[in-house]
Design an enzyme around this catalytic site. Structure first.
Site, PDB file in Angstrom:
ATOM      1  N   GLU A  55      -3.238  -0.937   6.749  1.00 30.20           N
ATOM      2  CA  GLU A  55      -1.984  -0.516   7.392  1.00 30.20           C
ATOM      3  C   GLU A  55      -1.923   0.994   7.603  1.00 30.20           C
ATOM      4  O   GLU A  55      -0.833   1.556   7.729  1.00 30.20           O
ATOM      5  CB  GLU A  55      -0.774  -0.987   6.582  1.00 30.20           C
ATOM      6  CG  GLU A  55      -0.637  -2.496   6.438  1.00 30.20           C
ATOM      7  CD  GLU A  55      -0.303  -3.219   7.754  1.00 30.20           C
ATOM      8  OE1 GLU A  55      -0.289  -2.580   8.822  1.00 30.20           O
ATOM      9  OE2 GLU A  55      -0.077  -4.438   7.690  1.00 30.20           O
ATOM     10  N   HIS A  65       5.806  -6.142  -0.068  1.00 30.06           N
ATOM     11  CA  HIS A  65       6.291  -7.446   0.399  1.00 30.06           C
ATOM     12  C   HIS A  65       7.312  -7.958  -0.616  1.00 30.06           C
ATOM     13  O   HIS A  65       7.342  -9.148  -0.912  1.00 30.06           O
ATOM     14  CB  HIS A  65       5.134  -8.440   0.528  1.00 30.06           C
ATOM     15  CG  HIS A  65       4.021  -7.963   1.413  1.00 30.06           C
ATOM     16  ND1 HIS A  65       2.735  -8.381   1.284  1.00 30.06           N
ATOM     17  CD2 HIS A  65       4.032  -7.088   2.463  1.00 30.06           C
ATOM     18  CE1 HIS A  65       1.972  -7.796   2.206  1.00 30.06           C
ATOM     19  NE2 HIS A  65       2.740  -6.997   2.922  1.00 30.06           N
ATOM     20  N   ASN A 110       0.854  -1.195   0.000  1.00 30.39           N
ATOM     21  CA  ASN A 110       0.000   0.000   0.000  1.00 30.39           C
ATOM     22  C   ASN A 110       0.882   1.234   0.000  1.00 30.39           C
ATOM     23  O   ASN A 110       2.070   1.152   0.301  1.00 30.39           O
ATOM     24  CB  ASN A 110      -0.965   0.000   1.204  1.00 30.39           C
ATOM     25  CG  ASN A 110      -0.354  -0.615   2.432  1.00 30.39           C
ATOM     26  OD1 ASN A 110       0.502  -0.008   3.074  1.00 30.39           O
ATOM     27  ND2 ASN A 110      -0.727  -1.850   2.748  1.00 30.39           N
TER      28      ASN A 110
HETATM   29 ZN   LIG Z   1       1.942  -5.795   4.383  1.00 30.84          ZN
END
Ligand SMILES: [Zn+2]
Length: 213
Positions: free
Chosen positions: A76, A97, A29
């Site tokens: 998040e 990631h 994000n």
């Molecule tokens: Zn994450």
């Protein structure tokens, strides 16, 4: 539409995250903080980057209350807002990631300065202690560990990078992922030396001069 420019930047850099291989699907994000209004423009939860339009970006205040937008903000958000609260020099955050950085994070291993390009992030990239995704504990762990750096690994999770703008935050994510891959390769065939602290200071000074030139 509120924060139109910031919304477009997030759409654009979301596509770049995919194109550069830093993420797949809906992973990761990103956000931009507009200090003038105190609002954050952040990618929505669970929408793939290819299909994200400016109107899908969510505008939230620093408490996470939605100011404008139909979708849910990224889970998040606390990690993003925590960075903006703690660091007046930071106006954009990227979270991915990406495979090599996350490999080190799975080992709870910091990324040492084996290549000078790590200087865009700091003298090393530390690994924040594990906490469950989407929690205040993870936000606190990341914000504590990053210190004055521009990147932090999240144990058993991924990477967070930050910048004065989204271009810088994205560039730092690319450089950290590249350095993480080099470190992984170097460790596979040998034991790389770490660039000394004094030399890293010199490199970081040169990067800062370059940025102003
Ligand atoms: Zn994450």
């Amino acid at each position: 539409m509120l924060l139109e420019k910031e919304r477009s930047l997030i759409v654009d850099y979301g596509k770049r995250l995919l194109a550069s291989g830093l993420t797949v699907g809906t992973g990761g994000n990103l956000s931009v903080f507009d200090r003038a209004s105190g609002y954050v423009a952040i990618s929505p939860s669970g929408l793939d980057y290819e299909n994200t339009q400016p109107e899908d970006i969510v505008i939230v205040d620093m408490k996470g209350v939605i100011v404008d937008g139909q979708r849910r903000p990224s889970s998040e958000f606390a990690m993003h807002s925590g960075m903006y609260e703690k660091r007046p020099d930071i106006n954009a955050v990227v979270h991915t990631h990406s495979a090599f950085a996350t490999t080190l994070a799975c080992l709870e291993c910091s990324l040492p300065a084996v290549h000078y390009l790590i200087g865009f992030a700091g003298k090393e990239v530390k690994c924040a202690p594990y906490a469950t995704f989407g929690t205040q504990e993870l936000a606190d762990s990341a914000c504590r560990t990053i210190g004055e750096d521009k990147a932090v690994l999240l144990a058993h999770h991924g990477l967070l990078t930050a910048g004065a703008d989204i271009g810088e935050a994205f560039m730092v994510a690319e450089q950290v992922e590249y350095c993480a891959e080099l470190y992984w390769r170097a460790r596979a065939i040998g034991k790389p030396d770490v660039i000394p602290d004094s030399e890293m200071n010199r490199i970081i000074d040169k990067f800062n001069d370059y940025g102003r030139a």
